[in-house]
Structure formats: structure tokens, C-alpha cells
Motif scaffolding. Structure first.
Motif, PDB file in Angstrom:
ATOM      1  N   ILE A   1       0.834  -1.188   0.000  1.00 28.78           N
ATOM      2  CA  ILE A   1       0.000   0.000   0.000  1.00 28.78           C
ATOM      3  C   ILE A   1       0.875   1.246   0.000  1.00 28.78           C
ATOM      4  O   ILE A   1       1.786   1.374   0.811  1.00 28.78           O
ATOM      5  CB  ILE A   1      -0.939   0.029   1.228  1.00 28.78           C
ATOM      6  CG1 ILE A   1      -1.708  -1.294   1.330  1.00 28.78           C
ATOM      7  CG2 ILE A   1      -1.895   1.200   1.139  1.00 28.78           C
ATOM      8  CD1 ILE A   1      -2.597  -1.572   0.139  1.00 28.78           C
ATOM      9  N   GLN A   2       0.593   2.161  -0.915  1.00 29.67           N
ATOM     10  CA  GLN A   2       1.381   3.381  -1.034  1.00 29.67           C
ATOM     11  C   GLN A   2       0.474   4.605  -0.989  1.00 29.67           C
ATOM     12  O   GLN A   2      -0.709   4.514  -1.293  1.00 29.67           O
ATOM     13  CB  GLN A   2       2.174   3.386  -2.358  1.00 29.67           C
ATOM     14  CG  GLN A   2       3.139   2.224  -2.503  1.00 29.67           C
ATOM     15  CD  GLN A   2       3.775   2.188  -3.875  1.00 29.67           C
ATOM     16  OE1 GLN A   2       3.291   2.804  -4.815  1.00 29.67           O
ATOM     17  NE2 GLN A   2       4.879   1.467  -3.989  1.00 29.67           N
ATOM     18  N   GLU A   3       1.073   5.743  -0.621  1.00 30.58           N
ATOM     19  CA  GLU A   3       0.315   6.989  -0.624  1.00 30.58           C
ATOM     20  C   GLU A   3       0.142   7.470  -2.059  1.00 30.58           C
ATOM     21  O   GLU A   3       1.071   7.388  -2.863  1.00 30.58           O
ATOM     22  CB  GLU A   3       1.038   8.060   0.190  1.00 30.58           C
ATOM     23  CG  GLU A   3       1.063   7.784   1.686  1.00 30.58           C
ATOM     24  CD  GLU A   3       1.660   8.939   2.461  1.00 30.58           C
ATOM     25  OE1 GLU A   3       1.987   9.958   1.814  1.00 30.58           O
ATOM     26  OE2 GLU A   3       1.792   8.824   3.689  1.00 30.58           O
TER      27      GLU A   3
ATOM     28  N   CYS B   1      -5.808   5.354  -1.419  1.00 25.91           N
ATOM     29  CA  CYS B   1      -4.461   4.792  -1.448  1.00 25.91           C
ATOM     30  C   CYS B   1      -4.262   4.143  -2.809  1.00 25.91           C
ATOM     31  O   CYS B   1      -5.198   3.966  -3.583  1.00 25.91           O
ATOM     32  CB  CYS B   1      -4.266   3.777  -0.322  1.00 25.91           C
ATOM     33  SG  CYS B   1      -5.392   2.372  -0.428  1.00 25.91           S
ATOM     34  N   GLN B   2      -3.017   3.780  -3.101  1.00 30.17           N
ATOM     35  CA  GLN B   2      -2.733   3.093  -4.353  1.00 30.17           C
ATOM     36  C   GLN B   2      -1.854   1.882  -4.071  1.00 30.17           C
ATOM     37  O   GLN B   2      -1.158   1.824  -3.060  1.00 30.17           O
ATOM     38  CB  GLN B   2      -2.054   4.031  -5.354  1.00 30.17           C
ATOM     39  CG  GLN B   2      -0.692   4.556  -4.922  1.00 30.17           C
ATOM     40  CD  GLN B   2      -0.135   5.558  -5.924  1.00 30.17           C
ATOM     41  OE1 GLN B   2      -0.868   6.093  -6.740  1.00 30.17           O
ATOM     42  NE2 GLN B   2       1.159   5.813  -5.851  1.00 30.17           N
TER      43      GLN B   2
ATOM     44  N   ASN C   1       1.095  -0.918  -5.060  1.00 31.62           N
ATOM     45  CA  ASN C   1       2.346  -1.113  -5.792  1.00 31.62           C
ATOM     46  C   ASN C   1       2.056  -1.784  -7.131  1.00 31.62           C
ATOM     47  O   ASN C   1       1.214  -2.669  -7.232  1.00 31.62           O
ATOM     48  CB  ASN C   1       3.288  -1.970  -4.936  1.00 31.62           C
ATOM     49  CG  ASN C   1       4.542  -2.389  -5.682  1.00 31.62           C
ATOM     50  OD1 ASN C   1       4.507  -3.359  -6.435  1.00 31.62           O
ATOM     51  ND2 ASN C   1       5.611  -1.667  -5.479  1.00 31.62           N
TER      52      ASN C   1
END
Length: 491
Positions: free
Chosen positions: A2-4, A19-20, A22
């Protein structure tokens, strides 16, 4: 995993977070449903020969001239359409469909299309026509959708719901109402800017309600109902039916006036756990403002979110009923210092003040010398007139986000007195004098970690016409106007 996401996606203070994933894991997540014949999408880059599955998405870049009959609909349970609508998207083989989402399709969805949808897809649980402005009515056969749980017809031309809707005992969510024309809500100005689809409508909060039939009180499973035009739906008789909706948590109504406000307060007082109440207030036949003075022994109403659109008589008496609310969205013609001081006694964590333009075109707001606003985290002021916002030495020390829809001549002072400040967000036409003054104040802020200034230009007509489903947002903190002007693309 999970990335910002990019800064412009998450909106501090809006209560909406995204969220976005990977890239590697995203491809894996997308591939598994395809391998299991669960999900398939039609688009320009679709190279798959798979035309069967439980969930189908038609993308805006899919060539509508391609054959649609080759798709196997026998296992299809949900259909989502982006971009242009075509009547041939409706197939008699879609009898097992549970979810149909046509929100903001860009071509005309006709009343006949809706009638055909209801006749064929009798097992629907979710139906969204949101943003389909050419739809003006729902068929009486809607009462045959015995499994329907969610009906969303917001931002359409539908002004009344059919009488047969009272047969749908499994209904939990009814969302309706057309957007108020910009002339009636100039401070919001929905036509002046465009935002990504998933957050565009949150700024267009004022709606014209629909007429609902008698007997809506039989839908005891309702969790959400609105926007209902009370005056057109039987007035006090409708409000009495609201008392029977024991599971109702969110209610939005228009047509509230001096004659029915007491019955509304009585109806919602029956319910103890309200999440949201939205009211659009009107003057009565004699031009008198809506007033709660005549209510005998009014009890404080517990709410998480309250929206009031329209002017009131005796503002302190109104707020006495709702001071325990966590979130307040207030739209008035004139916001006085007395009203600010009254609001200071509330428990609001999020406060949005929308002030309509007046003839003199100038407002002054001072938050000072008060022990109130203890819980305030987010303050948003939307005023198209010139105004001065001043924070004194005893300003709210927990305020984290200050969001201002600015215009030429706007002034903000005392930011150094906001100990918890993290973000100042200026939206709209921001002149250099305001920008430079806010930058100076934030640079001199006593906190070790200085608050961030975000400038968002929301008046670009080019972005409004952008072909992407998720439209761009200009964030002046991240890109300069010179770079935009020199970009080789036409748009």
C-alpha cells in the motif's frame, strides 16, 4: 503493497482518503479475477479474448461499433459503464444481473432505456442512474424489483418517485434530488470548475428534492432517504411517516418552513442515533424565515453531521438544538459575528461556512476572545465576496486544516495563533497579495514544523473539457503557471 497517492487525490479535512497499490501487486490482483473468469473489461487496450465472467466494465475508450453479442452474459452479476451509453448494452440475457452502475455516462440514457432495464433485470440489488440528466421518470414497474436495496437517481431530471416504490421492502438507500441551478447557489459555482468524478459532487451539496408517495413509512429497512421535497410530499403527513423509519440514519429534506419545522424536529427526535441530517429552508407565504421559537420544550438532537441551507430566524435557538453535532455545513446569506460566537459553543470538529454574495460584497469574520471551538479540526469558508478572516490570541489551538475559497481582496490574519495548524488551502482566484501574505505568516509560524500552503486553481475551462474519466486538478504548489503555458500540448 500500500502506497500513498499523489497529493491532489487525498483531500485533508474532507474525510475522504485514498491509497494506491504497488504496480507489481496491482497486476497480480488484476490478473487473478481474470484467470478465475470473474472480471473482464472492454477497452481500447483490451487484448484478452475472454468475454465471460461475473463482472463487466465497459470503459470510455472502448469502440462502441464492435460486436456486443459475442459476450456471454449467463454468469454476469454486475455491469459498470463509463463514457458513452448505447441502448444495445441492455440484453435480455442479463436476467441474473445484481448491480448496474451508469453513473455519469456521457450520452443520453432515455426513460425507455430505464423501463427496459427494470423489465429485464428483475433481480437488481443496486441501481445507479446518478448524473444521467436525460432521465426524467422511473417506471411503475420499479415495484417489481423485489431485491432492490440501493436506488441512486441523484443529479437526474426525476422529480417524483413512483407509488410502487413502497413495495420494495428490502430498500435501504434512496438517493435522489436534482442539483440547484448555479444562480441559486453562486458561492458553490458547480459549473466553474471540474474535479475528479469520485469527489466532484461533494462540493455541490444543495439539491432540489423529489416528491415521494404516501406509504414511504412502510419501508422500515431504510437507512438513507433524501432529498425529499416535504412540501410536495404531503408536508406534515410525510414527516409523521419518518417516525416509523426506525432504522433511518441519514435524512435529507427540502421545503422546510415555519409551518412544518416543529413536526420535523419532533419526527427526528424519536430517533436517537442520527448520522446525518440535511435541511433546505424556505420562507413561508408571508416571507417569514424558518424559526424554532414555537417548539415547546425542544430537546437537543444528537447528530454526527448537519447541513442547513437557507437563512433562519433566531440563530442561537437553532444551534441550541444541534450544538453536539460533530460536523456542520451552513449556507446563509449573511454570516454575523454573533453567529460565529454562537458556533464557538458547539462541539464541531468540522465546520463549513458558505456565505452567499450580498450587495455590499464585504464580510468580516473574527475568531478571537472566545473559549469555544475546543474540538474544531477543519474550518472551511466559501465566500465569493471580499472578506477578512482574523484569528486572535485565543483562536482554536486544535485547528489543523484551514480551507478558504478565496476571491480578489480576501485577507487572512493571525495564522500564528493557530498552534495545531498543518495546512492552509486556498481555492479559487488567489491574488499575489494574499498568497505572499499567507506565505509570510506561515514562515513565521512558531511551530518547528511549519504549516503547508496549498493553492488550487479551480477555474480552468480546459480541465473541464478534459477527456479522461478522472480529470486533472491544477495544484499551484506542484506546478508553475509558466510550465503549463509552455507545454507543447494544445491542452
Amino acid at each position: 503493497m500500500i502506497q500513498e497517492p499523489p497529493q491532489e487525490i487525498n483531500l485533508p479535512g474532507s474525510g475522504i482518503n485514498f491509497c494506491q497499490i504497488n504496480g507489481f501487486f496491482h497486476e497480480y490482483i488484476m490478473s487473478q479475477p481474470k484467470e478465475d473468469n470473474m472480471v473482464f473489461a472492454l477497452g481500447r487496450d483490451n487484448q484478452s479474448q475472454q468475454y465471460t465472467g461475473r463482472h463487466l466494465t465497459i470503459r470510455s475508450n472502448w469502440d462502441r461499433s464492435r460486436l456486443f453479442e459475442i459476450i456471454d452474459f449467463s454468469r454476469l452479476r454486475s455491469l459498470t459503464v463509463f463514457g458513452e451509453w448505447r441502448s444495445f448494452f441492455i440484453s435480455k440475457k442479463m436476467q441474473m444481473l445484481r448491480v448496474l452502475d451508469l453513473e455519469d455516462t456521457t450520452s443520453d440514457v432515455s426513460d425507455e432505456d430505464v423501463e427496459q432495464i427494470v423489465d429485464i433485470m428483475s433481480r437488481l440489488k443496486f441501481l445507479s442512474l446518478r448524473g444521467c440528466t436525460t432521465v426524467s421518470r422511473l417506471p411503475t414497474s420499479l415495484g417489481n424489483l423485489k431485491q432492490l436495496e440501493t436506488l441512486d437517481v441523484r443529479h437526474t431530471s426525476i422529480t417524483m418517485l413512483p407509488e410502487t416504490i413502497t413495495k420494495l421492502q428490502k430498500l435501504q438507500y434512496i438517493r435522489a434530488g436534482s442539483t440547484v441551478p448555479s444562480t441559486e447557489s453562486q458561492s458553490i459555482q458547480p459549473g466553474s470548475y471540474r474535479l475528479p468524478k469520485f469527489r466532484r459532487h461533494q462540493f455541490i451539496s444543495a439539491h432540489l428534492g423529489v416528491k415521494v408517495p404516501r406509504g414511504v413509512g412502510k419501508l422500515t429497512g431504510l437507512d438513507t432517504l433524501g432529498v425529499v421535497n416535504v412540501a410536495a410530499s404531503g408536508g406534515n403527513a410525510f414527516l409523521k411517516e419518518v417516525e416509523n423509519l426506525i432504522q433511518l440514519r441519514k435524512l435529507a429534506v427540502s421545503g422546510i418552513n415555519r409551518q412544518n419545522i416543529a413536526v420535523l424536529v419532533s419526527a427526528i427526535s424519536v430517533h436517537r442515533d442520527w448520522d446525518s441530517l440535511s435541511m433546505r429552508l424556505d420562507k413561508d407565504e408571508k416571507g417569514a424565515l424558518c424559526c424554532v421559537n414555537d417548539i415547546s420544550e425542544p430537546q437537543e438532537i444528537l447528530l454526527k453531521s448537519l447541513k442547513i441551507h437557507g437563512d433562519v430566524d433566531n440563530f442561537p435557538a437553532w444551534m441550541k438544538l444541534f450544538l453536539s453535532s460533530e460536523k456542520l455545513d451552513l449556507e446563509v446569506t449573511i454570516l454575523t459575528q454573533e453567529m460565529i460566537d454562537t458556533l464557538a459553543r458547539g462541539h464541531f470538529k468540522c465546520l463549513r461556512l458558505c456565505v452567499k454574495p450580498t450587495e455590499d460584497g464585504e464580510h468580516n469574520f473574527s475568531i478571537d476572545h472566545t473559549s469555544g471551538f475546543y474540538f474544531l479540526r477543519t474550518l472551511e469558508i466559501d465566500c465569493s465576496s471580499t472578506f477578512l478572516l482574523a484569528f486572535g490570541e485565543r483562536a482554536p489551538d486544535r485547528l489543523e486544516v484551514l480551507k478558504v475559497h478565496s476571491s480578489s481582496g480576501t485577507q487572512i490574519s493571525g495564522l500564528a495563533n493557530l498552534e495545531g495548524l498543518q495546512l492552509v488551502w486556498l481555492i479559487g482566484s488567489c491574488d499575489n497579495a494574499l498568497k505572499q501574505d499567507v506565505e509570510r505568516q506561515l514562515a513565521q509560524h512558531p511551530n518547528e514544523i511549519k504549516p503547508v500552503l496549498r493553492l488550487e486553481n479551480v477555474s480552468s475551462p480546459q480541465l473541464a473539457e478534459h477527456p479522461n474519466e478522472i480529470e486533472p486538478v491544477v495544484n499551484l504548489e506542484e506546478v508553475s503557471s509558466t510550465q503549463v503555458a509552455e507545454h507543447p500540448n494544445d491542452i
